[in-house]
Motif scaffolding. Sequence first.
Motif, mmCIF file in Angstrom:
data_model
loop_
_atom_site.group_PDB
_atom_site.id
_atom_site.type_symbol
_atom_site.label_atom_id
_atom_site.label_comp_id
_atom_site.label_asym_id
_atom_site.label_seq_id
_atom_site.Cartn_x
_atom_site.Cartn_y
_atom_site.Cartn_z
ATOM 1 N N PHE A 254 105.690 -54.859 1.490
ATOM 2 C CA PHE A 254 104.945 -55.852 0.710
ATOM 3 C C PHE A 254 104.991 -55.560 -0.799
ATOM 4 N N ALA A 255 105.805 -54.585 -1.199
ATOM 5 C CA ALA A 255 105.792 -54.147 -2.600
ATOM 6 C C ALA A 255 106.273 -55.236 -3.550
ATOM 7 N N TRP A 256 107.090 -56.144 -3.023
ATOM 8 C CA TRP A 256 107.641 -57.206 -3.891
ATOM 9 C C TRP A 256 106.564 -58.184 -4.357
ATOM 10 N N ASP A 257 105.476 -58.250 -3.609
ATOM 11 C CA ASP A 257 104.507 -59.326 -3.857
ATOM 12 C C ASP A 257 103.483 -58.904 -4.907
ATOM 13 N N ARG A 258 103.499 -59.616 -6.047
ATOM 14 C CA ARG A 258 102.564 -59.289 -7.144
ATOM 15 C C ARG A 258 101.105 -59.399 -6.699
ATOM 16 N N LEU A 259 100.882 -60.145 -5.639
ATOM 17 C CA LEU A 259 99.525 -60.313 -5.127
ATOM 18 C C LEU A 259 98.857 -58.956 -4.889
ATOM 19 N N PHE A 260 99.659 -58.001 -4.466
ATOM 20 C CA PHE A 260 99.097 -56.696 -4.112
ATOM 21 C C PHE A 260 99.240 -55.669 -5.242
ATOM 22 N N ALA A 261 99.656 -56.139 -6.424
ATOM 23 C CA ALA A 261 99.967 -55.190 -7.500
ATOM 24 C C ALA A 261 98.770 -54.319 -7.865
ATOM 25 N N ARG A 262 97.561 -54.903 -7.769
ATOM 26 C CA ARG A 262 96.382 -54.123 -8.171
ATOM 27 C C ARG A 262 95.728 -53.394 -7.007
ATOM 28 N N ALA A 263 96.278 -53.572 -5.812
ATOM 29 C CA ALA A 263 95.584 -53.044 -4.624
ATOM 30 C C ALA A 263 95.642 -51.517 -4.554
ATOM 31 N N ARG A 264 94.466 -50.907 -4.467
ATOM 32 C CA ARG A 264 94.375 -49.465 -4.221
ATOM 33 C C ARG A 264 93.968 -49.287 -2.762
ATOM 34 N N THR A 265 94.479 -48.257 -2.140
ATOM 35 C CA THR A 265 94.213 -48.109 -0.704
ATOM 36 C C THR A 265 93.335 -46.902 -0.425
ATOM 37 N N LEU A 266 92.428 -47.096 0.520
ATOM 38 C CA LEU A 266 91.589 -46.000 0.992
ATOM 39 C C LEU A 266 91.765 -45.902 2.501
ATOM 40 N N LEU A 267 92.089 -44.704 2.974
ATOM 41 C CA LEU A 267 92.092 -44.454 4.414
ATOM 42 C C LEU A 267 90.778 -43.779 4.767
ATOM 43 N N THR A 268 90.015 -44.399 5.643
ATOM 44 C CA THR A 268 88.787 -43.754 6.107
ATOM 45 C C THR A 268 89.024 -43.202 7.514
ATOM 46 N N ILE A 269 88.814 -41.907 7.634
ATOM 47 C CA ILE A 269 89.025 -41.242 8.927
ATOM 48 C C ILE A 269 87.678 -41.109 9.627
ATOM 49 N N HIS A 270 87.552 -41.776 10.751
ATOM 50 C CA HIS A 270 86.304 -41.708 11.510
ATOM 51 C C HIS A 270 86.359 -40.605 12.553
ATOM 52 N N ASN A 271 87.559 -40.241 12.948
ATOM 53 C CA ASN A 271 87.731 -39.127 13.885
ATOM 54 C C ASN A 271 89.173 -38.655 13.796
ATOM 55 N N LEU A 272 89.366 -37.444 13.310
ATOM 56 C CA LEU A 272 90.721 -36.938 13.044
ATOM 57 C C LEU A 272 91.514 -36.689 14.327
ATOM 58 N N ASN A 273 90.824 -36.604 15.446
ATOM 59 C CA ASN A 273 91.517 -36.236 16.674
ATOM 60 C C ASN A 273 92.234 -37.385 17.358
ATOM 61 N N TYR A 274 92.010 -38.603 16.880
ATOM 62 C CA TYR A 274 92.777 -39.741 17.397
ATOM 63 C C TYR A 274 93.791 -40.094 16.310
ATOM 64 N N GLN A 275 95.070 -39.767 16.548
ATOM 65 C CA GLN A 275 96.032 -39.833 15.443
ATOM 66 C C GLN A 275 97.099 -40.899 15.605
ATOM 67 N N GLY A 276 97.203 -41.485 16.782
ATOM 68 C CA GLY A 276 98.294 -42.436 16.995
ATOM 69 C C GLY A 276 99.624 -41.731 16.878
ATOM 70 N N SER A 277 99.851 -40.792 17.779
ATOM 71 C CA SER A 277 101.113 -40.047 17.779
ATOM 72 C C SER A 277 102.012 -40.630 18.867
ATOM 73 N N PHE A 278 103.176 -41.124 18.446
ATOM 74 C CA PHE A 278 104.069 -41.826 19.368
ATOM 75 C C PHE A 278 105.463 -41.213 19.293
#
Length: 477
Positions: free
Chosen positions: A147-171
């Motif tokens: 989505f980097a091409w889209d200026r719509l997201f140019a100002r978007a800062r991201t926060l990852l909130t971890i509610h439980n580190l033990n569920y990681q989605g490991s595939f």
Amino acid sequence: MNILCIASEVAPYAKTGGLADVMGALPRELSRNGHDVRVFMPLYDRIDTTRLDLSVVAEHVPLRLGAHAYDLKVFAAGDSPRMYFVHCPALYARGSLYTNDPDEHRRFMALCYVALATCQQQAFAPHVVQCNDWQTALVPLLLKTRFAWDRLFARARTLLTIHNLNYQGSFPSSVLADLNLEHEAHHLHQELLRAGRINFLLHGILYADGVSTVSPTYAQEIQTPEHGAGLDPFLRARRSSVVGILNGVDYEEWSPEADAHVPARFSARDLSGKAVNRTALRAAFGLPQPQDVPLFGVVSRFVSQKGLDLVAEVMPEVFEHDAGQLVVLGSGDARLEETFFHLQRAYPRHVGFHRGFSNPLAHLIEAGADAFLMPSRYEPCGLNQMYSLRYGTVPIVHRTGGLADTVVPWDARAGKGTGFVFEHPDATGLGWAVGQTLRAFRDRAAWHRLMMNGMSQDFSWRRQARIYEQLFARLEP
Ligand code: ADP
């Protein structure tokens, strides 16, 4: 600010644990503070849509994930926050929120792609994108690549909130083809990829502008090998971007003064309703009504994290001495379920067990029990101990994570403290705390003070939402 939240569960629509409570309350609080907040979640089949005023936002949204094609719909409801539900029976009609099915990664990749595509369609330019746990942890990478091409997201800062580190989605790395990231594969953790794995949560930690978790103590703990679940080196590498913000409590849902789920309302000033609820609670579990022994409560997912095996180990001695009763609500691990069925059969006058998930019964336990057991081996934040405090239900907790941050050890001499806190998550530790509880319970004045101390605590979202706002303002790419 324009704030986009993406989550796999949001209360009251679909909930298995604390993540849903947070996503139900924080966006609402942020909306109240004047932000434009949009929340995306899957439209699981178990969500009762007849009670939602849904409008169609987009129909026949085509999505291809590798070789798999989906036809999705997006519905919306409400304004503050605006809720978006991603509809796709092929992905979300499974009876449960989470599965071990071979397409589990696609179920949540679809959510991420559709959330961002809907922002484009709605011309919603987020300043902050908050993603939660592994299910949405690839969003920061998607924003930096697809989505980097889209200026719509140019100002978007991201926060990852971890509610439980033990569920990681490991595939297995074979899922790479389904992420539509083949051309961006060099952004993925190469060593892990060579070892044949992709870990969703890891890429959130690597690419989000900020990482938060749900209590200050847990934020420290997850940076240690003991609690880092293999990701601690990556968290240490980003230590200046890792913060802990305690979850708030939704006091509109969890207040003894206004609880619609229980037979009697009560407050610190008038506790008489608590006794009515206790009687109702014992009756609901078919327990006799002894006069002077405490009623202990448990409401929990049955997973080893929660330390419920210790409850089963420690409490029989209490029952043998006729010194207390226990009500348990929960389900999950089959062996633990069997353990509590067995305990109930062995001590029918002392133990009530309800296998399942029931919000009204959870309220009745908080409102009717005298003490609440949370011997979690680790606990990112924990909500029930905070609910317990509000209901004058004295929490008994292991000193870990958010439990350590919210329960102050009882000091009988000073009359200070809000609960019983033990150091080691074993039968000796919990047994000690239960013994202290029984002793304090016999001292009417002390017990009353303990209840009052707890009931006067304030863990409202109002304050916590302000801390999130300050964090959002600090996020930098
Ligand atoms: P976790 O997210 O690890 O499950 P938390 O303490 O953060 O733990 O949040 C648990 C939430 O889920 C609380 O709101 C609790 O009341 C609720 N809950 C857990 N198990 C049940 C159950 N069996 N029935 C009703 N509510 C439950």
